[in-house]
Design a protein around this motif. Sequence first.
Motif, PDB file in Angstrom:
ATOM      1  N   THR A   1      49.525  29.404  49.746  1.00  0.00           N
ATOM      2  CA  THR A   1      50.302  29.428  50.985  1.00  0.00           C
ATOM      3  C   THR A   1      50.514  30.851  51.463  1.00  0.00           C
ATOM      4  OG1 THR A   1      51.432  27.365  50.387  1.00  0.00           O
ATOM      5  CG2 THR A   1      52.489  28.771  52.038  1.00  0.00           C
ATOM      6  N   ARG A   2      50.847  31.736  50.536  1.00  0.00           N
ATOM      7  CA  ARG A   2      51.140  33.117  50.916  1.00  0.00           C
ATOM      8  C   ARG A   2      49.904  33.850  51.432  1.00  0.00           C
ATOM      9  NH1 ARG A   2      53.057  35.357  46.212  1.00  0.00           N
ATOM     10  NH2 ARG A   2      51.646  37.105  46.004  1.00  0.00           N
ATOM     11  N   LEU A   3      48.755  33.596  50.801  1.00  0.00           N
ATOM     12  CA  LEU A   3      47.528  34.282  51.191  1.00  0.00           C
ATOM     13  C   LEU A   3      46.795  33.585  52.338  1.00  0.00           C
ATOM     14  CD1 LEU A   3      45.999  35.153  47.680  1.00  0.00           C
ATOM     15  CD2 LEU A   3      47.369  36.627  49.160  1.00  0.00           C
ATOM     16  N   GLY A   4      47.165  32.326  52.620  1.00  0.00           N
ATOM     17  CA  GLY A   4      46.389  31.553  53.582  1.00  0.00           C
ATOM     18  C   GLY A   4      44.991  31.267  53.080  1.00  0.00           C
ATOM     19  N   GLN A   5      44.859  31.154  51.765  1.00  0.00           N
ATOM     20  CA  GLN A   5      43.566  31.018  51.093  1.00  0.00           C
ATOM     21  C   GLN A   5      43.723  30.103  49.894  1.00  0.00           C
ATOM     22  OE1 GLN A   5      40.158  32.323  51.115  1.00  0.00           O
ATOM     23  NE2 GLN A   5      40.165  30.765  49.513  1.00  0.00           N
ATOM     24  N   PRO A   6      42.973  28.995  49.792  1.00  0.00           N
ATOM     25  CA  PRO A   6      43.069  28.156  48.593  1.00  0.00           C
ATOM     26  C   PRO A   6      42.683  28.946  47.337  1.00  0.00           C
ATOM     27  CG  PRO A   6      41.863  27.029  50.340  1.00  0.00           C
ATOM     28  CD  PRO A   6      42.020  28.448  50.781  1.00  0.00           C
TER      29      PRO A   6
ATOM     30  N   ALA B   1      34.153  31.882  46.051  1.00  0.00           N
ATOM     31  CA  ALA B   1      33.891  32.947  45.074  1.00  0.00           C
ATOM     32  C   ALA B   1      34.649  32.683  43.784  1.00  0.00           C
ATOM     33  CB  ALA B   1      34.303  34.318  45.645  1.00  0.00           C
ATOM     34  N   VAL B   2      34.097  33.224  42.704  1.00  0.00           N
ATOM     35  CA  VAL B   2      34.755  33.233  41.398  1.00  0.00           C
ATOM     36  C   VAL B   2      34.969  34.692  41.007  1.00  0.00           C
ATOM     37  CG1 VAL B   2      34.576  32.615  38.961  1.00  0.00           C
ATOM     38  CG2 VAL B   2      33.713  31.043  40.708  1.00  0.00           C
ATOM     39  N   PHE B   3      36.212  35.048  40.674  1.00  0.00           N
ATOM     40  CA  PHE B   3      36.561  36.415  40.296  1.00  0.00           C
ATOM     41  C   PHE B   3      36.721  36.492  38.783  1.00  0.00           C
ATOM     42  CE2 PHE B   3      37.530  36.063  44.699  1.00  0.00           C
ATOM     43  CZ  PHE B   3      37.336  37.330  45.230  1.00  0.00           C
ATOM     44  N   VAL B   4      36.081  37.510  38.203  1.00  0.00           N
ATOM     45  CA  VAL B   4      35.965  37.609  36.748  1.00  0.00           C
ATOM     46  C   VAL B   4      36.422  38.992  36.291  1.00  0.00           C
ATOM     47  CG1 VAL B   4      34.417  37.329  34.777  1.00  0.00           C
ATOM     48  CG2 VAL B   4      33.928  36.128  36.934  1.00  0.00           C
ATOM     49  N   PRO B   5      37.325  39.085  35.289  1.00  0.00           N
ATOM     50  CA  PRO B   5      37.702  40.395  34.748  1.00  0.00           C
ATOM     51  C   PRO B   5      36.546  40.994  33.954  1.00  0.00           C
ATOM     52  CG  PRO B   5      38.661  38.668  33.406  1.00  0.00           C
ATOM     53  CD  PRO B   5      38.003  37.992  34.574  1.00  0.00           C
ATOM     54  N   VAL B   6      36.439  42.322  33.989  1.00  0.00           N
ATOM     55  CA  VAL B   6      35.291  42.979  33.360  1.00  0.00           C
ATOM     56  C   VAL B   6      35.737  44.120  32.460  1.00  0.00           C
ATOM     57  CG1 VAL B   6      33.043  44.047  33.743  1.00  0.00           C
ATOM     58  CG2 VAL B   6      34.021  42.551  35.506  1.00  0.00           C
ATOM     59  N   GLY B   7      35.275  44.081  31.218  1.00  0.00           N
ATOM     60  CA  GLY B   7      35.370  45.206  30.313  1.00  0.00           C
ATOM     61  C   GLY B   7      33.961  45.638  29.977  1.00  0.00           C
ATOM     62  N   GLY B   8      33.408  45.076  28.899  1.00  0.00           N
ATOM     63  CA  GLY B   8      32.019  45.338  28.548  1.00  0.00           C
ATOM     64  C   GLY B   8      31.032  44.499  29.327  1.00  0.00           C
ATOM     65  N   GLY B   9      31.526  43.405  29.946  1.00  0.00           N
ATOM     66  CA  GLY B   9      30.676  42.626  30.837  1.00  0.00           C
ATOM     67  C   GLY B   9      30.182  41.306  30.308  1.00  0.00           C
TER      68      GLY B   9
ATOM     69  N   GLY C   1      39.533  38.985  54.417  1.00  0.00           N
ATOM     70  CA  GLY C   1      40.089  37.812  55.069  1.00  0.00           C
ATOM     71  C   GLY C   1      39.906  36.559  54.239  1.00  0.00           C
ATOM     72  N   ALA C   2      40.581  35.509  54.652  1.00  0.00           N
ATOM     73  CA  ALA C   2      40.559  34.254  53.907  1.00  0.00           C
ATOM     74  C   ALA C   2      39.318  33.440  54.240  1.00  0.00           C
ATOM     75  CB  ALA C   2      41.818  33.448  54.205  1.00  0.00           C
ATOM     76  N   SER C   3      39.027  32.504  53.338  1.00  0.00           N
ATOM     77  CA  SER C   3      37.917  31.568  53.515  1.00  0.00           C
ATOM     78  C   SER C   3      38.469  30.146  53.515  1.00  0.00           C
ATOM     79  CB  SER C   3      36.908  31.735  52.375  1.00  0.00           C
ATOM     80  OG  SER C   3      36.000  30.653  52.333  1.00  0.00           O
ATOM     81  N   ASP C   4      37.743  29.232  54.134  1.00  0.00           N
ATOM     82  CA  ASP C   4      38.157  27.826  54.101  1.00  0.00           C
ATOM     83  C   ASP C   4      37.943  27.218  52.720  1.00  0.00           C
ATOM     84  OD1 ASP C   4      38.826  27.906  56.777  1.00  0.00           O
ATOM     85  OD2 ASP C   4      36.838  27.249  57.446  1.00  0.00           O
ATOM     86  N   HIS C   5      37.029  27.794  51.943  1.00  0.00           N
ATOM     87  CA  HIS C   5      36.716  27.258  50.626  1.00  0.00           C
ATOM     88  C   HIS C   5      37.549  27.963  49.554  1.00  0.00           C
ATOM     89  CE1 HIS C   5      33.691  25.153  52.700  1.00  0.00           C
ATOM     90  NE2 HIS C   5      32.758  26.086  52.709  1.00  0.00           N
ATOM     91  N   PRO C   6      37.852  27.280  48.447  1.00  0.00           N
ATOM     92  CA  PRO C   6      38.689  27.876  47.402  1.00  0.00           C
ATOM     93  C   PRO C   6      38.039  29.088  46.739  1.00  0.00           C
ATOM     94  CG  PRO C   6      38.576  25.477  47.159  1.00  0.00           C
ATOM     95  CD  PRO C   6      37.545  25.862  48.177  1.00  0.00           C
TER      96      PRO C   6
END
Length: 521
Positions: free
Chosen positions: A45-50, A189-197, A311-316
Amino acid sequence: MNAVAITAEPTDRLSGHELLRQTVGARVYDVARETALEAAPLLSTRLGQPVLLKREDQQPVFSFKLRGAYNRMSQLDAEQRARGVIAASAGNHAQGVALAASRLGIRAVIVMPITAPQVKVEAVRRFGGAQVDVVLAGDSYSDAQAAAARLQAEHGYTFVHPFDDAAVIAGQATVGMEILRQHPGPLHAVFVPVGGGGLLAGVAAYIKALRPEVKVIGVQTCDSDAMVQSLDAGAPVTLSEVGLFADGTAVKRVGDLTFELCQRYVDDMVRVDTDAICAAIRDVFQETRSVPEPAGALALAGLKQYVATHGASDHPMVAIVSGANLNFDRLRFVAERAEVGEQREAVFAVTIPEERGSFRRFCAALDQRSITEFNYRIGSASEAHIFVGVQTTHRDERETLIEAFRSHGFGVLDLTDDELAKLHLRHMIGGSSPLARDELLYRFEFPERPGALTRFLGHMHPDWNISLFHYRNQGADYGRILVGIQVPRDERALFQAFLDTLGYPFRDESENPAYRLLLRE
């Protein structure tokens, strides 16, 4: 320092098809569970993005690392199992290896840096039981890796790499496999934390093989961005120093195999700062009532920054909450910095005249806004300096406040993004001293462990007087010190030579405007 080479199993260039095959057949569910993919309604809700959260903090070891460690160790032959394994880790990989060793009946030696959070060290011993010996060595993962290399050479153990191994990467890739199975509909998109990869390489390769339209975006901290720099350079680079706040991703050099896979399959990289991570930790808590570690909230911090920029996307969008092994004491620091990271607090140094009505005009400039912090010290017979934190709703409000202060005739410095002010000056507003002649101001960092502050003080040169000192234990894995040192101008070259021999990261803050306003004579 240069990492000592560790002998791991040889791995050729890994094709996407081969990694897909290994991922589907990975033996992770003997010990790991399929974690939830949960909606984050408050954030959405806050981001306007699922927004969806992939809850790897729900694993038995509170981290995704169990997947890769178990998959690798389950493939050892009888001779390798008999010799035992060795691993180097700041904590989460160590817990995965420990639990895998206990389940598979394999002896494991796990080398951890002395600076590893105590909650992780105790968990390794608990999960591993009699099968695991814990060795504490050095101040960083690189130090632990060097110690592990020596022990491997001496005893012939098999090294279980935390990220640069095909079986480990395939185990981590099952996180991506679950995401696509749990959400077969459109994803942005999928966001992934990265150290060594390892996690990013596995998730990206798997998702791109099946759903190439889904973006895979890696997230690193600004002070531990080895993958960002490597991708920019076109080859793995080695960082001289890494930040320690997000200890789970504090890696100086990414893997050769993970780099090659990320170069092929990753769409973009995002870098975030400490404040953004602290804000994301609070976001996860508000959504789930669980508290991720800094590396565990890294992906969400990147997602929020990406939305703010693109900006936001319609997709999660999905953020992988990768771990929750957080020392409780660190919450003090997280809570203090989360407001700034969420852009809900602005910090200023305001100069007002020492005359009747000044304070009333100052309050009028705030216009009923809530004050989060207020420090005042008379500066002279003619003016006073105020260090003030103000609750805000968005970043643009800072400019509105600055204009309001100036319209009332006040001098103002915006300190919201000033690390020196946020770490130190807010705790020591007390005016300048006419005795602090020839003062230089430096910030230092050192690994936080018993006796570390005493050792730091022991390294300070006896020929120069310390005129200012501030240290506050934040419950983090590294200590931060602000030091004022009186160095005559004709000794500045000698002082620089001294700094070069200290062995601690440092930054010259002598020209910092907040210091010059609030503490400099």
